[in-house]
Design an enzyme around this catalytic site. Structure first.
Site, PDB file in Angstrom:
ATOM      1  N   THR A 148     -12.392  68.527  90.135  1.00 31.05           N
ATOM      2  CA  THR A 148     -12.126  67.860  91.409  1.00 31.05           C
ATOM      3  C   THR A 148     -10.666  67.994  91.839  1.00 31.05           C
ATOM      4  O   THR A 148     -10.370  67.984  93.040  1.00 31.05           O
ATOM      5  CB  THR A 148     -12.529  66.376  91.341  1.00 31.05           C
ATOM      6  OG1 THR A 148     -11.920  65.759  90.189  1.00 31.05           O
ATOM      7  CG2 THR A 148     -14.042  66.229  91.228  1.00 31.05           C
ATOM      8  N   HIS A 150      -8.957  70.728  91.470  1.00 30.41           N
ATOM      9  CA  HIS A 150      -8.929  72.023  92.154  1.00 30.41           C
ATOM     10  C   HIS A 150      -9.442  71.879  93.585  1.00 30.41           C
ATOM     11  O   HIS A 150      -8.883  72.473  94.518  1.00 30.41           O
ATOM     12  CB  HIS A 150      -9.775  73.048  91.405  1.00 30.41           C
ATOM     13  CG  HIS A 150     -10.020  74.289  92.204  1.00 30.41           C
ATOM     14  ND1 HIS A 150      -9.073  75.289  92.351  1.00 30.41           N
ATOM     15  CD2 HIS A 150     -11.108  74.689  92.928  1.00 30.41           C
ATOM     16  CE1 HIS A 150      -9.555  76.250  93.125  1.00 30.41           C
ATOM     17  NE2 HIS A 150     -10.786  75.904  93.492  1.00 30.41           N
ATOM     18  N   GLU A 151     -10.503  71.110  93.765  1.00 31.18           N
ATOM     19  CA  GLU A 151     -11.090  70.948  95.096  1.00 31.18           C
ATOM     20  C   GLU A 151     -10.140  70.244  96.060  1.00 31.18           C
ATOM     21  O   GLU A 151     -10.255  70.414  97.277  1.00 31.18           O
ATOM     22  CB  GLU A 151     -12.394  70.144  95.001  1.00 31.18           C
ATOM     23  CG  GLU A 151     -13.490  70.761  94.152  1.00 31.18           C
ATOM     24  CD  GLU A 151     -14.034  72.046  94.735  1.00 31.18           C
ATOM     25  OE1 GLU A 151     -13.859  72.269  95.953  1.00 31.18           O
ATOM     26  OE2 GLU A 151     -14.632  72.833  93.983  1.00 31.18           O
ATOM     27  N   THR A 152      -9.213  69.442  95.537  1.00 25.00           N
ATOM     28  CA  THR A 152      -8.348  68.616  96.386  1.00 25.00           C
ATOM     29  C   THR A 152      -6.864  68.926  96.200  1.00 25.00           C
ATOM     30  O   THR A 152      -6.013  68.134  96.592  1.00 25.00           O
ATOM     31  CB  THR A 152      -8.582  67.126  96.059  1.00 25.00           C
ATOM     32  OG1 THR A 152      -8.333  66.911  94.645  1.00 25.00           O
ATOM     33  CG2 THR A 152     -10.011  66.707  96.377  1.00 25.00           C
ATOM     34  N   ARG A 299      -8.850  76.126  88.231  1.00 24.22           N
ATOM     35  CA  ARG A 299      -9.699  75.075  87.651  1.00 24.22           C
ATOM     36  C   ARG A 299      -9.391  74.910  86.158  1.00 24.22           C
ATOM     37  O   ARG A 299      -9.318  73.788  85.644  1.00 24.22           O
ATOM     38  CB  ARG A 299     -11.170  75.427  87.854  1.00 24.22           C
ATOM     39  CG  ARG A 299     -11.625  75.454  89.309  1.00 24.22           C
ATOM     40  CD  ARG A 299     -13.088  75.898  89.412  1.00 24.22           C
ATOM     41  NE  ARG A 299     -13.510  76.131  90.779  1.00 24.22           N
ATOM     42  CZ  ARG A 299     -13.997  75.200  91.600  1.00 24.22           C
ATOM     43  NH1 ARG A 299     -14.121  73.953  91.166  1.00 24.22           N
ATOM     44  NH2 ARG A 299     -14.372  75.500  92.830  1.00 24.22           N
TER      45      ARG A 299
END
Length: 335
Positions: A148, A150-152, A299
């Site tokens: 998460t 990495h996603e943000t 990630r």
């Protein structure tokens, strides 16, 4: 007794019996409806129970065995974790150290993601971070935050404290290219609503908002902005995705908790237990099987840093460079 009164009493008795029969039939139908998994809109079983391949909750081998079990699967059928309280696994200071720059002035999500919101949300998913020994539990939390983050992320190569200290800088997709609305009779898009990536897992598409909302008890189809405006709901949406299997994909939880056993087809595709399979589950269609990929490496970088904070070994099979992607499952998270 006059005949008309007798007939009236008989008719009332028949009506009463018919009413009781209908009530019994309704209760029977409700009790026979599937309880969890894809048969129930991605719902999780209460109290950490396993969800069988047929959508039923239990804690014995038929419910928990792999392959088959959809979520919260535990070898031997023991319900994971008594309370789902992760305060003994991750402290407030560790949370702040992991997400060191989330409240930086340059981060649009500053002030949004809090330790208390995470701990509160996790309590709705008793198996999350409470399955296995202490090292396994810490690895799961590290893996969840690795993906998460990495996603943000708001980090860059030369960022202060390194690129992996800038997770949770964003809470929603910037300049979304579309409404992420796919025509659906089951999950119809609400007028004027857009279903772009929001929250730690960047939940996208109307059907994912519908499934997630049904599972956590919030109408996200009509109120998708809640995933970016309510931190507890944001974390619940991310953990729901993490805990939910997407056949033929296992759940992220099952992989990191050591519950997933790859099939012969998985092995032939290079999909072996480890953090790399989780990347494949989340965004394999875009990132896996392409050789070296900067997104995959990012990630991994977050995950390794968090494992170091927790003092646990990240394990092997961290990348998915040579893995074939899973075929598309029911859910899609990453953008």
């Amino acid at each position: 007794m006059p005949p008309q009164k007798e007939n009236h009493r008989t008719l009332n008795k028949m009506k009463t019996n018919l009413f009781l029969f209908l009530i019994f039939s309704l209760l029977l139908s409700l009790s026979s409806a599937e309880q969890c998994g894809r048969q129930a809109g991605g719902a999780l079983c209460p109290n950490g129970l396993c969800c069988s391949e047929f959508g039923w909750c239990g804690n014995t081998e038929p419910y928990c065995k792999q392959p088959g079990c959809q979520s919260q699967c535990t070898p031997g059928g023991t319900p994971p974790g008594p309370t789902g309280d992760l305060s003994g696994i991750i402290s407030s200071s560790q949370f702040d150290d992991m997400l060191k720059h989330r409240n930086d002035a340059a981060c649009p999500a500053r002030g949004f993601y809090t330790y208390n919101a995470f701990i509160t949300a996790a309590k709705s998913f008793p198996g999350f971070g409470t399955t296995g020994d202490t090292a396994t539990r810490k690895k799961e939390v590290a893996a969840f935050f690795g993906q998460t983050s990495h996603e943000t992320t708001g980090g860059w190569a030369t960022a202060p404290d390194g690129p992996y200290s800038w997770g949770y800088c964003f809470k929603q997709e910037q300049n979304p290219a579309s409404d992420y609305c796919e025509p659906s009779a089951t999950w119809p898009c609400a007028s004027g609503k857009r279903y772009y990536g929001r929250g730690p897992m960047q939940l996208s598409w109307n059907y994912n908002y519908g499934l997630c909302g049904r599972a956590i008890g919030v109408d996200l189809l009509n109120n998708p902005d809640l995933v970016a405006n309510d931190a507890v709901i944001a974390f619940k949406a991310a953990i729901w995705f993490w805990m939910t299997a997407q056949p033929p994909k296992p759940s992220c939880h099952a992989v990191i908790a050591g519950q997933w056993q790859p099939s012969d087809a998985d092995r032939a595709a290079g999909r072996l237990p480890g953090y790399g399979v989780i990347t494949n589950i989340i965004n394999g269609g875009l990132e896996c099987g392409r050789g070296q990929d900067g997104r995959v490496a990012d990630r991994i970088g977050f995950y390794q840093r968090y494992c170091n904070i927790f003092g646990v070994n990240p394990g092997g099979n961290l990348d998915c460079y040579n893995q074939r992607s899973f075929v598309n499952g029911l859910l899609e998270a990453a953008i």
